[in-house]
Design a protein around this motif. Structure first.
Motif, short mmCIF file in Angstrom:
data_model
loop_
_atom_site.label_atom_id
_atom_site.label_comp_id
_atom_site.label_asym_id
_atom_site.label_seq_id
_atom_site.Cartn_x
_atom_site.Cartn_y
_atom_site.Cartn_z
N ILE A 122 0.94 -1.03 0.11
CA ILE A 122 0.17 -0.08 -0.12
C ILE A 122 0.73 1.35 -0.14
CG2 ILE A 122 -1.82 1.18 1.18
CD1 ILE A 122 -2.74 -1.28 2.52
N GLY A 123 1.71 1.28 0.91
CA GLY A 123 2.64 2.29 1.02
C GLY A 123 3.67 2.51 -0.34
N SER A 124 4.14 1.53 -1.00
CA SER A 124 4.39 1.81 -2.27
C SER A 124 3.51 2.14 -3.36
CB SER A 124 5.11 0.39 -2.78
OG SER A 124 5.58 0.46 -4.10
N TRP A 125 2.27 1.88 -3.23
CA TRP A 125 1.24 2.39 -4.39
C TRP A 125 1.15 3.85 -4.17
CZ3 TRP A 125 -3.99 3.57 -3.18
CH2 TRP A 125 -4.61 3.85 -4.35
N LEU A 126 0.92 4.27 -2.94
CA LEU A 126 0.78 5.60 -2.42
C LEU A 126 1.91 6.43 -2.87
CD1 LEU A 126 -0.96 5.01 1.11
CD2 LEU A 126 -1.84 5.82 -1.11
N MET A 127 3.19 5.90 -3.18
CA MET A 127 4.25 6.81 -3.28
C MET A 127 4.21 7.38 -4.74
SD MET A 127 8.08 5.39 -2.06
CE MET A 127 7.77 3.44 -2.58
N ASN A 128 3.23 6.76 -5.51
CA ASN A 128 3.32 7.41 -6.79
C ASN A 128 4.52 7.53 -7.57
OD1 ASN A 128 1.73 8.12 -9.09
ND2 ASN A 128 1.75 10.52 -8.36
N LEU A 154 1.14 5.19 10.49
CA LEU A 154 2.36 6.20 10.48
C LEU A 154 3.40 5.76 9.26
CD1 LEU A 154 3.18 7.07 14.13
CD2 LEU A 154 2.14 8.52 12.39
N ASN A 155 3.54 4.45 9.35
CA ASN A 155 4.44 3.74 8.34
C ASN A 155 3.88 3.94 6.82
OD1 ASN A 155 6.26 2.32 6.88
ND2 ASN A 155 6.41 0.54 8.55
N VAL A 156 2.74 3.68 6.73
CA VAL A 156 2.19 3.49 5.27
C VAL A 156 1.91 5.06 4.99
CG1 VAL A 156 0.20 3.18 4.13
CG2 VAL A 156 0.99 1.35 5.54
N SER A 157 1.41 6.02 5.94
CA SER A 157 1.26 7.25 5.41
C SER A 157 2.45 8.12 5.22
CB SER A 157 0.38 7.87 6.58
OG SER A 157 1.17 8.17 7.62
N TRP A 158 3.35 7.64 5.61
CA TRP A 158 4.88 8.50 5.20
C TRP A 158 5.17 8.50 3.81
CZ3 TRP A 158 9.36 7.83 2.87
CH2 TRP A 158 10.22 9.02 2.95
N ASN A 159 4.90 7.37 3.18
CA ASN A 159 5.12 7.20 1.88
C ASN A 159 4.37 8.44 1.04
OD1 ASN A 159 6.91 5.00 1.66
ND2 ASN A 159 5.27 4.02 2.75
N PHE A 160 3.06 8.52 1.36
CA PHE A 160 2.25 9.41 0.81
C PHE A 160 2.35 10.81 1.04
CE2 PHE A 160 -1.80 12.00 0.66
CZ PHE A 160 -2.23 11.82 -0.58
N ILE A 161 2.80 11.02 2.44
CA ILE A 161 3.19 12.43 2.81
C ILE A 161 4.32 13.00 2.01
CG2 ILE A 161 3.80 13.81 4.83
CD1 ILE A 161 1.87 11.99 6.38
N PHE A 162 5.29 12.14 2.17
CA PHE A 162 6.61 12.59 1.55
C PHE A 162 6.80 12.38 0.06
CE2 PHE A 162 10.95 11.87 0.28
CZ PHE A 162 11.78 13.17 1.01
#
Length: 153
Positions: free
Chosen positions: A20-26, A86-94
């Protein structure tokens, strides 16, 4: 047997979180925005991230399997959920939103949670706490990389 089942469950959840985090990184680490940033001289090559996160999530899942087989409490569930978010959302935020300061705050919260809640435990999972070291070390490195980007860009 209970611990093994829980470890497998956490492996699925944690690797799902990575997906999910990888996907959110775009496409974050390969984006023009990221590649054009002034990055820390100690930034590891991209392949290291995949290897590190694989090791981290295996160790963390074993730790959680032991923890939840001994103490399957509401508090532990909520703290794990907070860590996961927190772990997953960092990817999206950053990477996706380019919010470097908010990303730093997020990763500092995540790192603090790991150090304060999980590592300080001195109960039935005490011998397993060393499985958290890869995660803790990696979060310290990631925090320093995030801070460097904030300061130097």
């Amino acid at each position: 047997m209970k611990q093994l089942k829980l470890t497998i469950l956490f492996l699925v959840i944690n690797f799902g979180g990575l997906a999910i985090g990888s996907w959110l990184m775009n496409n974050g680490p390969l984006s023009d925005w990221y590649t054009n940033l002034n990055q820390a001289p100690w930034t590891p090559p991209g392949i290291v991230f995949g290897i590190a996160w694989t090791l981290i999530m295996i160790c963390f899942s074993i730790y959680l399997g032991k923890l939840f087989s001994q103490e399957n409490t509401r508090k532990n569930k909520l703290i794990f959920l907070f860590q996961f978010v927190l772990n997953v959302s960092w990817n999206f935020i950053f990477f996706n939103q380019h919010m470097v300061l908010f990303g730093l705050i997020t990763i500092v919260l995540l790192t603090s949670l790991l150090f304060i809640y999980y590592f300080k435990r001195s109960d039935k999972v005490n011998n397993y706490k060393y499985l958290l070291l890869p995660y803790m070390i990696w979060l310290c490195i990631a925090t320093s990389l995030n801070l460097y980007i904030l300061v130097h860009n």
